[in-house]
Design an enzyme around this catalytic site. Structure first.
Site, PDB file in Angstrom:
ATOM      1  CB  SER A   1      45.181  27.967  23.960  1.00 23.37           C
ATOM      2  OG  SER A   1      45.104  26.597  23.298  1.00 23.37           O
TER       3      SER A   1
ATOM      4  CG  ASP B   1      44.481  22.865  25.790  1.00 21.60           C
ATOM      5  OD1 ASP B   1      44.032  23.771  25.034  1.00 21.60           O
ATOM      6  OD2 ASP B   1      45.792  23.292  25.442  1.00 21.60           O
TER       7      ASP B   1
ATOM      8  CD  GLN C   1      41.350  26.601  23.726  1.00 23.26           C
ATOM      9  OE1 GLN C   1      41.491  25.943  22.446  1.00 23.26           O
ATOM     10  NE2 GLN C   1      42.165  25.810  24.520  1.00 23.26           N
TER      11      GLN C   1
END
Length: 307
Positions: free
Chosen positions: A240, A216, A289
């Site tokens: 996110s 991440d 993502q």
């Protein structure tokens, strides 16, 4: 001035953070980050949820993929409650759903993340690989992010300086220009070497959780690069929305991993990013993502003499 923790302390703290305590009935409690104040890092929640799911699956089944949705921002003021649903135990595959929750403003528990993870017994099968590790300088030839951040810390806004300079358990060495330092549009592409700062236990589940944690990092920032904006300068707001990982081959998260990130698209206040993670020339994991990215308009300064 407080002494900075050494590498072994940082990794010990990371391992403790990624070690949710069992509460019974497939429920777990993910600990708070040591000294944490503010929002929970998304990689922390993913790593804790993955470990919770792993602990309800037979040891001969390894995680091969996970898909997570971030629902609300987590708070470092509270631990994270993790509830695992055993959705499938088949002949070769198992599937788990994890809901991560924290107290909301009214004190009632609210979900902050939903995660689905799939596990498989090791099985031989057809094999091919077309992914090619980018040709970039080796990590020994590069400066670490830690050194770079400390060098430019005084130029960062005071509101983010403590986050910018805090000691981190993951060592990063970038081969491309850091978007938080550069001004103007850049190609939406980043290559960085990552590894845990100290040796990890040999348990592959721990290495997968650490990779989930680091996956991440900087991925969402890739979609901001073509627009010449910087979170550090307060020019963009981002969060996110969802995150997926596919684990392809065994790896060690305490050896250098090359993270190749690209953003093929952004629009509608969202940015889409994909990542490939290599070790020793092999593709060991893939990541995707999407996140919210919004330009922050600078506040107009009051005119002289106005109240």
């Amino acid at each position: 001035m407080t002494d900075m923790p050494n590498d072994e302390q940082l990794i010990a703290d990371l391992l403790a953070l990624l070690d949710p305590a069992p509460l019974g009935d497939d429920r777990f409690e993910g600990p708070r980050k040591k000294g944490g104040v503010g929002r929970v890092f998304g990689g922390q929640v993913i790593g804790q949820a993955l470990i919770a799911a792993e602990r309800t699956v037979d040891d001969d089944r390894a995680a091969h993929s996970l898909h997570a949705y971030f629902l609300r921002g987590g708070s470092e003021d509270h631990p994270i409650q993790l509830t695992v649903d055993r959705q499938l135990d088949g002949g070769s595959f198992s599937n788990r759903r994890v809901v991560a929750s924290q107290p909301g403003p009214d004190g009632t528990m609210q979900p902050i993340l939903n995660l689905a993870a799939s596990f498989q017994k090791h099985q031989p099968g057809l094999e091919h690989e077309r992914a090619v590790q980018p040709d970039v300088p080796p990590p020994d030839d590069l400066e670490s992010d830690e050194v770079l951040r400390l060098r430019v810390a005084e130029t960062m806004p005071e509101r983010v300086r403590h986050i910018f300079t805090e000691a981190r358990p993951i060592e990063i060495k970038a081969t491309t220009a850091r978007h938080w330092l550069s001004e103007g549009p850049q190609e939406p592409l980043q290559n960085s070497w990552f590894r845990a700062r100290a040796p990890l236990p040999d348990d592959p589940r721990i290495h997968r959780a650490v990779l989930a944690y680091l996956s991440d990092m900087q991925l969402l920032g890739t979609s901001i690069m073509p627009h010449g904006l910087s979170w550090m300068r307060g020019e963009v707001k981002s969060a996110s929305l969802d995150h997926a990982i596919w684990f392809h081959a065994p790896f060690r998260a305490d050896d250098w991993l090359l993270y190749h990130c690209e953003s093929p698209w952004s629009g509608g206040s969202r940015g889409f990013n994909v990542g490939q993670i290599f070790q020793d020339g092999r593709l060991v994991a893939s990541v995707a993502q999407e996140g919210m990215i919004r330009r922050v308009e600078p506040r107009a300064r009051p005119a002289a003499g106005s109240s």
